[in-house]
Write a protein that holds these residues in place. Structure first.
Motif, PDB file in Angstrom:
ATOM      1  N   THR A 155       0.823  -1.208   0.000  1.00 57.84           N
ATOM      2  CA  THR A 155       0.000   0.000   0.000  1.00 57.84           C
ATOM      3  C   THR A 155       0.861   1.264   0.000  1.00 57.84           C
ATOM      4  O   THR A 155       0.480   2.287   0.544  1.00 57.84           O
ATOM      5  N   ILE A 156       2.036   1.170  -0.621  1.00 57.68           N
ATOM      6  CA  ILE A 156       2.849   2.352  -0.910  1.00 57.68           C
ATOM      7  C   ILE A 156       3.045   2.401  -2.421  1.00 57.68           C
ATOM      8  O   ILE A 156       3.624   1.493  -3.005  1.00 57.68           O
ATOM      9  N   GLU A 157       2.524   3.456  -3.049  1.00 55.31           N
ATOM     10  CA  GLU A 157       2.603   3.592  -4.494  1.00 55.31           C
ATOM     11  C   GLU A 157       3.671   4.609  -4.877  1.00 55.31           C
ATOM     12  O   GLU A 157       3.803   5.654  -4.238  1.00 55.31           O
ATOM     13  N   ASP A 158       4.413   4.297  -5.921  1.00 53.86           N
ATOM     14  CA  ASP A 158       5.455   5.188  -6.414  1.00 53.86           C
ATOM     15  C   ASP A 158       4.836   6.190  -7.371  1.00 53.86           C
ATOM     16  O   ASP A 158       4.311   5.824  -8.426  1.00 53.86           O
ATOM     17  N   LEU A 200       3.398   7.363  -2.237  1.00 52.05           N
ATOM     18  CA  LEU A 200       2.102   7.661  -1.639  1.00 52.05           C
ATOM     19  C   LEU A 200       1.622   6.477  -0.808  1.00 52.05           C
ATOM     20  O   LEU A 200       1.532   5.352  -1.307  1.00 52.05           O
ATOM     21  N   ILE A 201       1.330   6.730   0.470  1.00 57.62           N
ATOM     22  CA  ILE A 201       0.781   5.702   1.355  1.00 57.62           C
ATOM     23  C   ILE A 201      -0.722   5.631   1.112  1.00 57.62           C
ATOM     24  O   ILE A 201      -1.446   6.599   1.384  1.00 57.62           O
ATOM     25  N   ALA A 253      -5.225   4.776   6.614  1.00 63.49           N
ATOM     26  CA  ALA A 253      -4.515   6.054   6.540  1.00 63.49           C
ATOM     27  C   ALA A 253      -5.381   7.097   5.850  1.00 63.49           C
ATOM     28  O   ALA A 253      -5.495   8.242   6.317  1.00 63.49           O
ATOM     29  N   LYS A 254      -6.007   6.729   4.736  1.00 55.88           N
ATOM     30  CA  LYS A 254      -6.862   7.670   4.020  1.00 55.88           C
ATOM     31  C   LYS A 254      -8.088   8.040   4.855  1.00 55.88           C
ATOM     32  O   LYS A 254      -8.512   9.203   4.865  1.00 55.88           O
TER      33      LYS A 254
END
Length: 224
Positions: free
Chosen positions: A2-5, A11-12, A17-18
């Motif tokens: 769930t960490i996008e480049d 982006l977490i 988190a959201k």
């Protein structure tokens, strides 16, 4: 994972988190709930760093029933968390739930609001206090500040952190960020990995993130 480049940063995207960020953005969220939300968000982000950026190793162990093999996270004793006063204090409290044995540093740094933002989108930065632990080459350093707006404060903080240190990993962690600030930090300190829960739209004429979440320090400590 769930960490996008993204081009600007990593982006977490963890659902909690959201969800937590959405709650603390709300203008109707009062002080206690806001502060607790920052703590929760810091904890979630800490777990995401562990899951997405730290290695594990296999270990032999014995349960009450038999010998077996397990996995443990490597490097949890080699973490340094830098608290950018004051807004980061509850954010760091959450990080420490994920990294309870971390060494801690404190830097009091802030922009000169009266001087205003210059034509390059930067503020003069005053650093009033620096207290850092020894940072070794094997350490993972997490510099935490809920708001990454122009990037002026963060670049000044990183200059202090990295002057006499060359750690294995450096993470700049924020809840909300502006594209201009991410670009400034990335250009100034390319060795740092930028992590954020949201990349917001833009900065207003006063250098505040839009839509943002207001002044995190004032909302957490009810100073306005």
């Amino acid at each position: 994972m769930t960490i996008e480049d993204r081009d600007e940063a990593h982006l977490i995207t963890h659902a909690l988190a959201k969800d937590t960020l959405s709650k603390i953005r709300d203008v109707d969220t009062e002080q206690v709930a806001f502060r607790k939300g920052l703590v929760k968000l810091g904890r979630i982000c800490g777990y995401e760093i562990i899951d997405g950026a730290m290695e594990t190793e296999y270990v032999s162990l014995e349960t009450p029933m038999a010998e077996t093999t397990g996995e443990r996270v490597k490097g949890l004793d080699d973490v340094v968390i830098i608290n950018v006063l004051r807004a980061a204090t509850p954010f760091v409290e959450g990080l420490l739930k994920a990294f309870p044995r971390a060494k801690q540093g404190v830097i009091s740094a802030g922009r000169d609001e009266e001087a205003g933002m210059n034509e390059d989108g930067e503020f003069p930065i005053t650093v009033d206090y620096v207290k850092l632990p020894e940072i070794g080459p094997e350490d993972t350093v997490i510099v935490a500040d809920p708001m990454l707006a122009t990037g002026s404060t963060m670049t000044a903080v990183l200059e202090h952190v990295l002057t006499d240190a060359d750690p294995e990993n450096v993470f700049v962690l924020s809840a909300v960020s502006a594209p201009a600030g991410l670009l400034r930090v990335r250009e100034a300190v390319p060795e740092a990995d930028l992590l954020t829960v949201s990349i917001d739209d833009h900065l207003d004429d006063d250098g505040f993130i839009v839509p943002g979440l207001g002044d995190a320090g004032d909302r957490a400590f009810r100073t306005k």
